[in-house]
Structures are given as structure tokens and as C-alpha cells.
Write a protein that holds these residues in place. Structure first.
Motif, PDB file in Angstrom:
ATOM      1  N   ARG A 367       0.853  -1.199   0.000  1.00  0.00           N
ATOM      2  CA  ARG A 367       0.000   0.000   0.000  1.00  0.00           C
ATOM      3  C   ARG A 367       0.883   1.240   0.000  1.00  0.00           C
ATOM      4  N   VAL A 368       0.321   2.379  -0.438  1.00  0.00           N
ATOM      5  CA  VAL A 368       1.037   3.657  -0.398  1.00  0.00           C
ATOM      6  C   VAL A 368       0.120   4.715   0.200  1.00  0.00           C
ATOM      7  N   TRP A 369       0.716   5.657   0.891  1.00  0.00           N
ATOM      8  CA  TRP A 369      -0.021   6.827   1.368  1.00  0.00           C
ATOM      9  C   TRP A 369       0.994   7.905   1.738  1.00  0.00           C
ATOM     10  N   ALA A 370       0.489   9.110   1.998  1.00  0.00           N
ATOM     11  CA  ALA A 370       1.375  10.232   2.314  1.00  0.00           C
ATOM     12  C   ALA A 370       0.749  11.087   3.399  1.00  0.00           C
ATOM     13  N   GLU A 371       1.612  11.718   4.198  1.00  0.00           N
ATOM     14  CA  GLU A 371       1.177  12.651   5.225  1.00  0.00           C
ATOM     15  C   GLU A 371       2.031  13.907   5.112  1.00  0.00           C
ATOM     16  N   GLY A 375       4.317  23.693   4.170  1.00  0.00           N
ATOM     17  CA  GLY A 375       5.397  24.383   4.848  1.00  0.00           C
ATOM     18  C   GLY A 375       6.039  23.605   5.972  1.00  0.00           C
ATOM     19  N   GLU A 376       5.575  22.391   6.246  1.00  0.00           N
ATOM     20  CA  GLU A 376       6.085  21.630   7.385  1.00  0.00           C
ATOM     21  C   GLU A 376       6.614  20.250   6.990  1.00  0.00           C
ATOM     22  N   GLY A 377       6.909  20.054   5.723  1.00  0.00           N
ATOM     23  CA  GLY A 377       7.482  18.789   5.300  1.00  0.00           C
ATOM     24  C   GLY A 377       6.438  17.733   4.970  1.00  0.00           C
ATOM     25  N   ALA A 378       6.935  16.563   4.536  1.00  0.00           N
ATOM     26  CA  ALA A 378       6.042  15.482   4.111  1.00  0.00           C
ATOM     27  C   ALA A 378       6.698  14.141   4.404  1.00  0.00           C
ATOM     28  N   ALA A 379       5.858  13.128   4.478  1.00  0.00           N
ATOM     29  CA  ALA A 379       6.327  11.745   4.643  1.00  0.00           C
ATOM     30  C   ALA A 379       5.547  10.867   3.684  1.00  0.00           C
ATOM     31  N   PHE A 380       6.267  10.094   2.873  1.00  0.00           N
ATOM     32  CA  PHE A 380       5.650   9.189   1.916  1.00  0.00           C
ATOM     33  C   PHE A 380       5.914   7.756   2.383  1.00  0.00           C
ATOM     34  N   TYR A 381       4.834   6.998   2.540  1.00  0.00           N
ATOM     35  CA  TYR A 381       4.912   5.650   3.096  1.00  0.00           C
ATOM     36  C   TYR A 381       4.569   4.614   2.028  1.00  0.00           C
ATOM     37  N   PHE A 382       5.201   3.462   2.141  1.00  0.00           N
ATOM     38  CA  PHE A 382       4.753   2.307   1.368  1.00  0.00           C
ATOM     39  C   PHE A 382       5.054   1.053   2.163  1.00  0.00           C
ATOM     40  N   THR A 383       4.299  -0.001   1.876  1.00  0.00           N
ATOM     41  CA  THR A 383       4.467  -1.266   2.585  1.00  0.00           C
ATOM     42  C   THR A 383       4.770  -2.379   1.599  1.00  0.00           C
ATOM     43  N   LEU A 384       5.416  -3.406   2.137  1.00  0.00           N
ATOM     44  CA  LEU A 384       5.623  -4.662   1.415  1.00  0.00           C
ATOM     45  C   LEU A 384       5.286  -5.792   2.385  1.00  0.00           C
TER      46      LEU A 384
END
Length: 396
Positions: A367-371, A375-384
Motif C-alpha cells: 500500500r502507499v499513502w502520504a502525510e 510548509g512543514e514537510g512530508a512523509a511518503f509511506y509504502f508497505t511490502l
């Protein structure tokens, strides 16, 4: 007062007759069809609803007469079920078709239970039947509808797969054919700049040539990403054990010197081995790292962190940055093709890289998602998966 013996016998007979009459009234007014059998397994009683249903008399139905109305395909199963449970003194429930008074066969649900006297003596069976024809027809109609829907879904899925293959083939063909003319535009723009006298290549003309060169470069980047997207869509998975740490280290070494220098502060967790396609997983990290670099391009204290943890039977990876971030209400658009949340002046990119990430991860069963926040940055997630759907020997 003591009654004489004949009088006592008459009273008992009278009470038994009254009991039988009450039973018959209750049975005949019942909304279900009732039957009773004796210890020899032969039926000796059918209530009025049964006789009304069959249109036959009690004399015709008693014994094994009722069997004459059972549909021939159901007869043996009906008889075997009844006798097997009768001999075993066990309750039963069975379905069979019985001829109605109008000649039509109707599905019945027949439930039978053994009867015992107060002293525990077996006395035969008592049973009840209900007409379930409408229920059976509704069930068959639903089954037919489900089969039809499933067939239509399979047909539509096949059509969609064909359409996707044609679209991907078209995109690949068009993208491939565009590369040569775009290179020519860029080359001839540079030739024009070099051929013209320096005093002419300034001001408005210089700006126009810059726009032309920039447009050609941007179009070539888009074509390259479209070709990559088509390749990712069509390539088959080649699952193997993949060490992720060397892949990330190699991607860091390949960065431009400015990005490898102190401008970016890197933090990378110990990364595991996973099962998957090495080439495609490398592309996932490449796109996410490039995305983080784009988001932090204008920061002098850029920080990018790559983390890993195991949770709920999955590897969970995150690529975090302290860049320009994004509006969290728009996060659902990030992994869609050609979707961009920032203008060219804020962040470069074609909007295809994250779509590639989503497609590759999904093909690996993840799965993929992002938070993030503006102006405060980002985090991109993925699972295996810890046990990957792409294990060697499994279907890709």
C-alpha cells in the motif's frame, strides 16, 4: 363414590376422544402441513392443509400413498432420508417437490422428529412441511443474477485489460516517437543561439529561445516518464531476495554533487532484505528520493530520512523530508497520474513518478499513502508484505 369398572372405562375413552378431537382441530387449523407415522414407518395421519395441498383424501395418502405425489427425481432421496433417520430415531430436514392439486410440483421443506410416550417408548415420527417454492425461485433467480453479474464483470474486466494494454501501447508508441522531434527542437534552438550574432541574442529573443529550450526539456522529461510508466505497467515481476540498503546507498552516490554535499542531511535506518523485483523496487526508492529532493530544493538545511519498521505482517517504509509539504486535504491526488499539488515555480516534476511508485507497490501486494502539511514537510509511506505475494514460484 367409587365408580364401577365399565363406567371408568367409558370415561377414559371419552377423555381420549376429546383429546383426539382437540388435536385434530388444532392440526387442521395449523398454517403448516402436518403428518404422523407409526412404529412401522407408515404414515397414518395428514392434516387438512396437507390434504388441501395435494387434493387427495386421507385414505389415498396414508401408508405410503403420499409417495405417489413426490417428484420422480426427488423420490429416492426423499425415501432414503426418511427411512435412514426413522431407523436411527434421529430428527431430519429435507427438501423435495410434491405435486399440488393443480398438477404443479412445489418445493417443500419437511422436518421430522421422533415421538416417545411418557415412559420412553418410541411411537413413530411427527413432521411438518412448509411450501418454499417462492423461496427456492428467489434463490435460483439470485444465483442466476450473480452468475450473470460475475460473467459481466469478467467480460468487462477483460475488456478493460485489453483497453489498458492498448492505451499503454499507444502511450509507449507516441512517447517513443516524440523523443526524436523533441531532441531536434532542443538542438536547433541551441544552434540558432550559436549562429546568431551575440548582439541579437539578448532581451526578448534570448527570453523566447530560453522558453523554447525549457519547453523542449520539459517535454522530453515528460516523455521519459511516460515511457517509464508504460514499462512499469507491462513488465513482468521477477521476484527474488533483494537487499535494500545497497540500493539506497547506490542512489545516494548517483546524486549530483550538490545534493551529496552538506546541503542535505541524510538519516537512513537499517533496511531489510525483502522479496520482490529488484529493478522495480529500486525505481520506487529512486522516485521517492527524487521527490524528497525536489520538495527540499529551496531549503539550505534540507533533511531527508528513510525509515523502516515491521507492523501487522508488513514492512513499513517511510521517506520523510522537511520541505515545502502539501495540503493534507489533497493527499488523495498524490499517487494519481499527472496529478501535481505544486506549480513549476515551487517544485519540478511531471506527476508520473509517484503514480509509478503506487503501481509498483500495489503489484508487490503493498500500500502507499502520504502525510504532510504545507510548509512543514512530508512523509511518503509504502508497505511490502513480510511474506510477499511475489515470492518465487507464486503468481505475479
Amino acid at each position: 363414590m367409587i365408580l364401577d369398572e365399565p363406567q371408568a372405562t367409558q370415561d377414559i375413552v371419552q377423555r381420549l376422544r376429546e383429546t383426539e378431537d382437540r388435536f385434530k382441530v388444532m392440526a387442521d387449523s395449523s398454517p403448516v402441513m402436518l403428518w404422523m407415522s407409526a412404529v412401522d414407518s407408515n404414515c397414518y395421519f395428514f392434516n387438512k392443509p396437507w390434504l388441501d395441498f395435494t387434493g387427495r383424501t386421507l385414505d389415498q395418502e396414508v401408508g405410503s400413498g403420499w409417495c405417489e405425489g413426490v417428484y420422480f427425481e426427488d423420490f429416492q432421496h426423499c425415501l432414503d432420508t426418511y427411512l435412514d433417520h426413522f431407523n436411527a430415531r434421529k430428527p431430519f430436514r429435507m427438501r423435495y417437490r410434491l405435486r399440488r392439486h393443480d398438477g404443479h410440483y412445489r418445493w417443500l421443506l419437511d422436518t421430522g422428529v421422533p415421538r416417545y410416550s411418557p415412559d420412553g417408548t418410541f411411537m413413530g415420527f411427527v413432521g411438518s412441511c412448509i411450501d418454499i417454492q417462492e423461496m427456492v425461485e428467489a434463490s435460483e433467480a439470485l444465483a442466476n443474477l450473480n452468475a450473470t453479474l460475475e460473467r459481466r464483470v469478467q467480460e468487462r474486466t477483460a475488456q478493460l485489460a485489453d483497453a489498458n494494454r492498448e492505451l499503454e501501447s499507444f502511450a509507449y508508441s507516441v512517447s517513443h516517437d516524440l523523443r526524436a522531434p523533441l531532441r531536434q527542437i532542443g538542438s536547433y534552438t541551441e544552434l540558432i543561439r550559436n549562429e546568431l550574432p551575440p548582439e541579437l541574442v539578448q532581451g526578448t529573443l534570448e527570453r523566447y529561445l530560453g522558453f523554447l529550450q525549457e519547453g523542449a526539456d520539459r517535454a522530453q522529461e515528460l516523455v521519459r516518464d511516460m515511457l517509464e510508466f508504460s514499462r512499469v505497467s507491462g513488465v513482468g515481476l521477477h521476484p527474488q531476495r533483494v537487499a535494500l540498503a545497497p540500493i539506497v546507498a547506490e542512489l545516494q552516490r548517483m546524486l549530483p554533487a550538490a545534493d551529496r554535499a552538506s546541503r542535505v542531511h541524510w538519516g537512513v535506518d537499517a533496511l531489510p532484505e525483502v522479496t520482490g523485483d529488484a529493478t522495480l523496487l529500486r525505481l520506487v526508492f529512486q522516485n521517492l528520493i527524487e521527490n524528497a529532493l525536489n520538495f527540499t530544493e529551496k531549503r539550505s538545511d534540507a533533511a531527508i530520512r528513510i525509515t523502516h519498521r515491521e507492523r501487522g505482517g508488513e514492512h513499513v517504509f517511510a521517506i520523510e523530508d522537511n520541505g515545502i509539504g502539501f495540503d493534507p486535504s489533497q493527499s488523495h491526488r498524490l499517487f494519481k497520474l499527472f496529478q501535481r499539488l505544486h506549480g513549476e515555480e515551487e517544485c519540478s516534476g511531471s506527476g508520473i513518478g509517484l503514480a509509478n511508485v503506487a503501481r509498483i507497490v500495489k503489484r508487490h501486494g503493498g500500500r502507499v499513502w502520504a502525510e504532510g502539511k504545507a510548509g512543514e514537510g512530508a512523509a511518503f509511506y509504502f508497505t511490502l508484505p513480510l511474506v510477499s505475494a511475489g515470492e518465487p514460484g507464486s503468481a505475479a
